[in-house]
Design a protein around this motif. Structure first.
Motif, PDB file in Angstrom:
ATOM      1  N   GLU A   2      37.579  33.895 -46.679  1.00 35.70           N
ATOM      2  CA  GLU A   2      38.151  35.016 -47.278  1.00 35.70           C
ATOM      3  C   GLU A   2      36.602  35.992 -47.292  1.00 35.70           C
ATOM      4  O   GLU A   2      35.589  35.609 -47.919  1.00 35.70           O
ATOM      5  CB  GLU A   2      38.581  35.122 -48.903  1.00 35.70           C
ATOM      6  N   LEU A   3      36.698  37.105 -46.786  1.00 34.94           N
ATOM      7  CA  LEU A   3      35.739  38.008 -46.495  1.00 34.94           C
ATOM      8  C   LEU A   3      34.772  38.530 -47.706  1.00 34.94           C
ATOM      9  O   LEU A   3      33.784  38.657 -47.767  1.00 34.94           O
ATOM     10  CB  LEU A   3      36.043  39.385 -45.700  1.00 34.94           C
ATOM     11  N   PRO A   8      28.175  42.151 -33.038  1.00 36.24           N
ATOM     12  CA  PRO A   8      29.376  43.250 -33.388  1.00 36.24           C
ATOM     13  C   PRO A   8      30.769  43.003 -33.878  1.00 36.24           C
ATOM     14  O   PRO A   8      31.019  43.783 -34.717  1.00 36.24           O
ATOM     15  CB  PRO A   8      29.470  43.513 -31.891  1.00 36.24           C
ATOM     16  N   ASP A   9      30.949  41.671 -33.916  1.00 39.89           N
ATOM     17  CA  ASP A   9      32.447  41.369 -34.310  1.00 39.89           C
ATOM     18  C   ASP A   9      32.184  40.925 -35.813  1.00 39.89           C
ATOM     19  O   ASP A   9      31.148  40.202 -36.212  1.00 39.89           O
ATOM     20  CB  ASP A   9      33.056  40.031 -33.537  1.00 39.89           C
ATOM     21  N   LEU A  10      33.206  41.512 -36.732  1.00 40.78           N
ATOM     22  CA  LEU A  10      32.803  41.337 -38.235  1.00 40.78           C
ATOM     23  C   LEU A  10      33.040  40.014 -38.537  1.00 40.78           C
ATOM     24  O   LEU A  10      32.355  39.278 -39.539  1.00 40.78           O
ATOM     25  CB  LEU A  10      34.104  42.404 -38.901  1.00 40.78           C
ATOM     26  N   LYS A  11      34.113  39.091 -38.201  1.00 42.01           N
ATOM     27  CA  LYS A  11      34.458  37.871 -38.656  1.00 42.01           C
ATOM     28  C   LYS A  11      33.294  36.969 -38.068  1.00 42.01           C
ATOM     29  O   LYS A  11      32.881  36.367 -38.918  1.00 42.01           O
ATOM     30  CB  LYS A  11      35.640  37.522 -38.101  1.00 42.01           C
ATOM     31  N   GLN A  12      32.558  37.158 -36.992  1.00 43.96           N
ATOM     32  CA  GLN A  12      31.738  36.252 -36.407  1.00 43.96           C
ATOM     33  C   GLN A  12      30.447  36.568 -37.150  1.00 43.96           C
ATOM     34  O   GLN A  12      29.912  35.531 -37.716  1.00 43.96           O
ATOM     35  CB  GLN A  12      31.347  36.644 -35.104  1.00 43.96           C
ATOM     36  N   THR A  13      30.223  37.936 -37.569  1.00 43.63           N
ATOM     37  CA  THR A  13      28.941  38.153 -38.475  1.00 43.63           C
ATOM     38  C   THR A  13      29.076  37.384 -39.793  1.00 43.63           C
ATOM     39  O   THR A  13      28.178  36.677 -40.140  1.00 43.63           O
ATOM     40  CB  THR A  13      29.185  39.590 -38.781  1.00 43.63           C
ATOM     41  N   PHE A  67      36.247  53.160 -48.128  1.00 48.60           N
ATOM     42  CA  PHE A  67      36.588  54.432 -48.391  1.00 48.60           C
ATOM     43  C   PHE A  67      35.736  55.438 -47.697  1.00 48.60           C
ATOM     44  O   PHE A  67      35.952  56.465 -47.758  1.00 48.60           O
ATOM     45  CB  PHE A  67      36.836  54.888 -50.076  1.00 48.60           C
ATOM     46  N   SER A  68      34.655  54.882 -47.194  1.00 44.40           N
ATOM     47  CA  SER A  68      33.673  55.970 -46.400  1.00 44.40           C
ATOM     48  C   SER A  68      34.204  56.398 -45.109  1.00 44.40           C
ATOM     49  O   SER A  68      33.481  57.006 -44.575  1.00 44.40           O
ATOM     50  CB  SER A  68      32.191  55.409 -46.364  1.00 44.40           C
ATOM     51  N   GLY A  69      35.040  55.452 -44.585  1.00 48.65           N
ATOM     52  CA  GLY A  69      35.360  55.841 -43.306  1.00 48.65           C
ATOM     53  C   GLY A  69      34.637  55.021 -42.175  1.00 48.65           C
ATOM     54  O   GLY A  69      34.594  54.850 -40.974  1.00 48.65           O
ATOM     55  N   LYS A  70      33.319  54.341 -42.715  1.00 50.37           N
ATOM     56  CA  LYS A  70      32.337  53.599 -41.781  1.00 50.37           C
ATOM     57  C   LYS A  70      33.237  52.302 -41.375  1.00 50.37           C
ATOM     58  O   LYS A  70      33.807  51.786 -42.074  1.00 50.37           O
ATOM     59  CB  LYS A  70      31.325  53.142 -42.599  1.00 50.37           C
ATOM     60  N   GLN A  71      32.919  52.083 -40.152  1.00 46.32           N
ATOM     61  CA  GLN A  71      33.713  50.929 -39.783  1.00 46.32           C
ATOM     62  C   GLN A  71      33.191  49.399 -40.437  1.00 46.32           C
ATOM     63  O   GLN A  71      33.880  48.767 -40.571  1.00 46.32           O
ATOM     64  CB  GLN A  71      33.272  50.681 -38.141  1.00 46.32           C
ATOM     65  N   ARG A  72      32.027  49.462 -40.682  1.00 47.33           N
ATOM     66  CA  ARG A  72      31.239  48.298 -41.345  1.00 47.33           C
ATOM     67  C   ARG A  72      30.113  48.457 -42.047  1.00 47.33           C
ATOM     68  O   ARG A  72      29.322  49.618 -41.890  1.00 47.33           O
ATOM     69  CB  ARG A  72      30.990  47.188 -40.321  1.00 47.33           C
ATOM     70  N   VAL A  73      29.667  47.473 -43.231  1.00 43.85           N
ATOM     71  CA  VAL A  73      28.558  47.889 -44.015  1.00 43.85           C
ATOM     72  C   VAL A  73      27.526  46.552 -43.957  1.00 43.85           C
ATOM     73  O   VAL A  73      26.651  46.927 -44.147  1.00 43.85           O
ATOM     74  CB  VAL A  73      28.801  47.965 -45.623  1.00 43.85           C
ATOM     75  N   TYR A  74      27.923  45.728 -43.011  1.00 42.72           N
ATOM     76  CA  TYR A  74      26.990  44.850 -42.589  1.00 42.72           C
ATOM     77  C   TYR A  74      27.264  44.233 -41.065  1.00 42.72           C
ATOM     78  O   TYR A  74      28.137  44.861 -40.667  1.00 42.72           O
ATOM     79  CB  TYR A  74      26.981  43.596 -43.444  1.00 42.72           C
TER      80      TYR A  74
END
Lengths: 227, 80
Positions: free
Chosen positions: A70-71, A135-140, A220-227
């Motif tokens: 769970e992220l 680049p990939d969030l899950k992988q990160t 809520f910031s519209g950013k794709q990712r924070v890490y």
């Protein structure tokens, strides 16, 4: 729940104020070389304890992420690792200042604890390179939490185990007596333990705020990712 | 044992231990600094600074918690 968190913040504030103020007044043993700087025990050491606590929180959440996938657990790990970096800076700077006036030098490469701490901070910096670089969030999240467990273990080895195997100037390492034996007498304990608890509480408080900030930014910031 | 007596005893022990190295024999403490009494002014200043910092932290905490709660309810009512 709300009442408990308020009580926690009040208790943390009281412990911090008590340790910061009474640490200057309490009777300390008169030791050569150290002189009054023995009081730094109430200010320098708890910062490192808070840093290690945050590293442990990060490691714990990394394990939970790898188990449950769970992220939100990896969000906790990320916030805790930011806190590790944040607490290592005052810890390092105060340690250098203390070393300058007791050991006579800002930094010494003969001291395994200093080198170990520098290496562990670099290891945590690599964690950020890793998480910001994939680049990939899950992988990160998977790679980052696996690496975070590794970096916690390496930090513990570098600052808790290695200095005890070789000679070290820090108390409690390499045959030097620990603070427990005679440096830390009972009067100092009445300040030292509240100081450790207070700083750990403060670190948890800040970690909680950072976590909420990152959550808002993520959703809520519209950013794709924070890490 | 009061602090003066302790200091004398500690100094005695240290002189015995480091009799060859007279530079190490005395552990100078800030006794004169404390006897003037104005250390309490410093304590008061530190207290004021820390109380201000903690009050600000409480204030910030309240703000972030409020916005966090708002975002949470927004999300539950179908933001994403």
């Amino acid at each position: 729940m709300k009442r408990y968190s308020f009580a926690f913040k009040i208790i943390t504030s009281i412990l911090l104020l008590y340790s910061v103020l009474y640490g200057l007044l309490v009777d300390v043993p008169a030791l050569p070389i150290l002189n009054e700087t023995i009081r730094n025990l109430f200010y320098h050491v708890p910062v490192w304890f808070a840093m290690m606590f945050m590293a442990a929180v990060g490691m714990f959440n990394a394990v939970r992420f790898l188990m449950k996938k769970e992220l939100k657990y990896f969000d906790n790990t990320h916030a805790a690792s930011l806190m590790v970096i944040f607490f290592s800076i005052p810890g390092l700077l105060t340690g250098m200042l203390w070393a300058r006036f007791t050991w006579g030098t800002w930094w010494t490469f003969q001291e395994p604890k200093l080198n170990g701490v520098a290496i562990s901070i670099l290891i945590y910096c690599v964690y950020f390179l890793l998480t910001y670089g994939i680049p990939d969030l899950k992988q990160t999240a998977v790679v980052g939490s696996a690496y975070n467990i590794f970096s916690f273990v390496m930090m513990m080895i570098f600052i808790m185990v290695m200095p005890r195997l070789t000679s070290s100037l820090h108390p409690g390492n390499g045959g030097n007596p620990a603070f427990g034996s005679y440096d830390l007498d009972n009067r100092m304990r009445t300040v030292f333990y509240p100081a450790v608890l207070g700083w750990i509480g403060l670190s948890y408080w800040l970690y909680d705020l950072l976590k909420k900030y990152l959550w808002i930014q993520k959703n809520f910031s519209g950013k794709q990712r924070v890490y | 044992m009061d602090s003066k007596e302790f200091f004398r005893k500690a100094a005695g022990v240290l002189i015995l231990l480091f009799w060859a190295d007279s530079a190490l024999a005395q552990a100078e403490m800030a006794d004169a600094f404390r006897s003037e009494g104005k250390i309490y002014v410093v304590l008061a200043v530190i207290a004021v600074v820390w109380i201000c910092l903690l009050v600000f932290l409480f204030y910030l905490d309240k703000k972030i918690n409020r916005i966090y709660g708002e975002c949470k309810t927004k999300m539950q009512s179908g933001h994403e």
